[in-house]
Design a protein around this motif. Structure first.
Motif, mmCIF file in Angstrom:
data_model
loop_
_atom_site.group_PDB
_atom_site.id
_atom_site.type_symbol
_atom_site.label_atom_id
_atom_site.label_comp_id
_atom_site.label_asym_id
_atom_site.label_seq_id
_atom_site.Cartn_x
_atom_site.Cartn_y
_atom_site.Cartn_z
ATOM 1 N N UNK A 206 0.827 -1.212 0.000
ATOM 2 C CA UNK A 206 0.000 0.000 0.000
ATOM 3 C C UNK A 206 0.859 1.259 0.000
ATOM 4 N N UNK A 207 2.069 1.203 0.590
ATOM 5 C CA UNK A 207 2.992 2.336 0.602
ATOM 6 C C UNK A 207 2.281 3.624 1.030
ATOM 7 N N UNK A 208 1.798 3.633 2.256
ATOM 8 C CA UNK A 208 1.020 4.766 2.754
ATOM 9 C C UNK A 208 1.886 6.014 2.877
ATOM 10 N N UNK A 209 1.350 7.186 2.520
ATOM 11 C CA UNK A 209 2.165 8.406 2.514
ATOM 12 C C UNK A 209 2.490 8.951 3.894
ATOM 13 N N UNK A 210 1.775 8.507 4.942
ATOM 14 C CA UNK A 210 1.982 9.078 6.269
ATOM 15 C C UNK A 210 2.782 8.172 7.193
ATOM 16 N N UNK A 211 3.192 6.978 6.721
ATOM 17 C CA UNK A 211 4.132 6.150 7.476
ATOM 18 C C UNK A 211 5.158 5.559 6.515
ATOM 19 N N UNK A 212 6.331 5.275 7.040
ATOM 20 C CA UNK A 212 7.404 4.674 6.259
ATOM 21 C C UNK A 212 7.672 3.289 6.823
ATOM 22 N N UNK A 213 7.084 2.274 6.195
ATOM 23 C CA UNK A 213 7.250 0.906 6.682
ATOM 24 C C UNK A 213 8.639 0.395 6.314
ATOM 25 N N UNK A 332 -7.970 9.988 12.894
ATOM 26 C CA UNK A 332 -9.158 9.851 12.058
ATOM 27 C C UNK A 332 -8.827 10.064 10.584
ATOM 28 N N UNK A 333 -8.032 11.079 10.294
ATOM 29 C CA UNK A 333 -7.657 11.372 8.905
ATOM 30 C C UNK A 333 -6.835 10.233 8.308
ATOM 31 N N UNK A 334 -5.883 9.701 9.079
ATOM 32 C CA UNK A 334 -5.032 8.625 8.576
ATOM 33 C C UNK A 334 -5.830 7.356 8.327
ATOM 34 N N UNK A 335 -6.748 7.030 9.235
ATOM 35 C CA UNK A 335 -7.566 5.829 9.064
ATOM 36 C C UNK A 335 -8.466 5.953 7.841
ATOM 37 N N UNK A 337 -7.861 7.770 5.147
ATOM 38 C CA UNK A 337 -7.003 7.669 3.972
ATOM 39 C C UNK A 337 -6.594 6.215 3.731
ATOM 40 N N UNK A 338 -6.313 5.485 4.808
ATOM 41 C CA UNK A 338 -5.966 4.072 4.670
ATOM 42 C C UNK A 338 -7.131 3.278 4.080
ATOM 43 N N UNK A 339 -8.337 3.519 4.560
ATOM 44 C CA UNK A 339 -9.500 2.803 4.024
ATOM 45 C C UNK A 339 -9.700 3.111 2.544
ATOM 46 N N UNK A 340 -9.464 4.363 2.146
ATOM 47 C CA UNK A 340 -9.601 4.719 0.734
ATOM 48 C C UNK A 340 -8.581 3.974 -0.123
ATOM 49 N N UNK A 341 -7.350 3.876 0.376
ATOM 50 C CA UNK A 341 -6.318 3.132 -0.348
ATOM 51 C C UNK A 341 -6.689 1.670 -0.448
#
Length: 350
Positions: A206-213, A332-335, A337-341
């Motif tokens: 998913x490479x989320x923009x708000x965390x760097x796994x 709330x915003x991050x969750x 955005x994650x659901x949208x991804x």
């Protein structure tokens, strides 16, 4: 009440009585003079205790509660008997009603979690909340979750924990894209239980923009500070937390015994006293006291039941910082955005 963060305290929770809670609140007030408190518990006991803390008394309101949740009561029984009338419930209710931004309690962990979930409810798509703790490392503080709320989390829950831990790091550490690692028995992708491997695959893809796994991390990475956030399920997380606390106390005991062995060691300690005091400060578990229940529609902080006033002040400080830095909004915003991804990547649901 004046401007500033309002914090509700379950004054009756904990092992050592109201003096620890009131003493900790006074320390926290000195650090953040605009903070105000709602004190829930037996009015006569709290009022008597406040005579030793006039500054705190001026910054507080006392709310009488007839019921105290005992430390050994089962969560289900505490929820039935303590709902609506206990100091623990009403401190949480103050957050739900918007009277306070944060609730802090040193009371029964299971009862606090049960009441917090029942009263505040979970955020959308959060099946189970997590307890997140601040973890001192060689390169500064990091965040570890879950340390006791969810036993045996599946892959999706571990991914959501990663999102929540990242939001907490952004709020507390001002890091735009915090690094996140999954706790595992090795760093190779083929190692570990299936749910951890699946969570790692999702986070890579998913490479989320708000965390760097950054992949898997091992137990020795906890102290190194390899990542800003370490994610695991509650069973292993709680064992790691208790092991680290016990090790810190063990080393402190070893040092104390070593310094008392002979005249020469006592002389050496005299000249190195400043360095040893700094080491003791770094190793003091009370400096990192407090775990936040992430995933609820409100902030609830659990302090150790045996915390000192300094330790309880640390838990209050954690909640205060989270409220001032809008953790719930970031989460709330991050969750969302994650659901949208996730919705745009159906293969990840398989």
């Amino acid at each position: 009440m004046t401007q500033g963060i309002i914090i509700s305290l379950d004054v009756m929770g904990g092992d050592d009585g109201v003096d620890v809670v009131l003493g900790g609140a006074e320390i926290a007030l000195k650090r953040q003079p605009d903070t105000r408190f709602l004190l829930f518990g037996r009015e006569d006991v709290i009022t008597a205790g406040l005579t030793a803390h006039p500054a705190l008394a001026a910054a507080s309101q006392v709310r009488h509660c007839d019921v105290t949740v005992e430390m050994d009561v089962k969560p289900s029984l505490a929820l039935r008997q303590g709902r609506y009338h206990s100091s623990m419930w009403r401190a949480i209710q103050a957050v739900k009603d918007g009277e306070a931004s944060v609730c802090v309690s040193a009371g029964n962990t299971g009862a606090l979690m049960a009441m917090a979930r029942f009263c505040l409810r979970s955020m959308p798509a959060i099946e189970r909340p997590a307890i997140a703790a601040i973890w001192p490392t060689l390169r500064g503080d990091s965040i570890v979750l879950d340390v006791g709320a969810t036993i045996g989390a599946d892959a999706e829950q571990l991914v959501i924990f990663s999102v929540m831990g990242g939001a907490m790091a952004r709020a507390l550490f001002a890091i735009q894209r915090p690094t996140v690692g999954l706790l595992n028995v090795g760093v190779e992708e083929i190692k570990g239980v299936e749910e951890v491997r699946k969570a790692g695959q999702i986070l890579r893809e998913v490479d989320l923009p708000f965390i760097n796994y950054i992949g898997f991390v091992e137990g020795n990475d906890l102290g190194k500070g390899t990542s800003d956030v370490v994610v695991t399920e509650g069973f292993s997380g709680n064992i790691a937390l208790k092991a680290a606390e016990g090790t810190a106390r063990q080393i402190a005991q070893y040092l104390r015994a070593a310094m008392e062995q002979s005249l020469m060691t006592k002389i050496g300690y005299f000249f190195a006293k400043g360095a040893f005091n700094r080491l003791r400060e770094k190793m003091d578990p009370s400096k990192s006291n407090g775990g936040v229940f992430l995933g609820l529609n409100g902030l609830v902080i659990k302090s150790h039941g045996s915390a000192s006033p300094e330790g309880f002040a640390s838990a209050i400080g954690m909640g205060d910082a989270m409220a001032r830095n809008n953790l719930l909004k970031k989460l709330s915003d991050d969750l969302e955005q994650f659901r949208n991804v996730l919705n745009n990547e159906p293969k990840l649901k398989d």
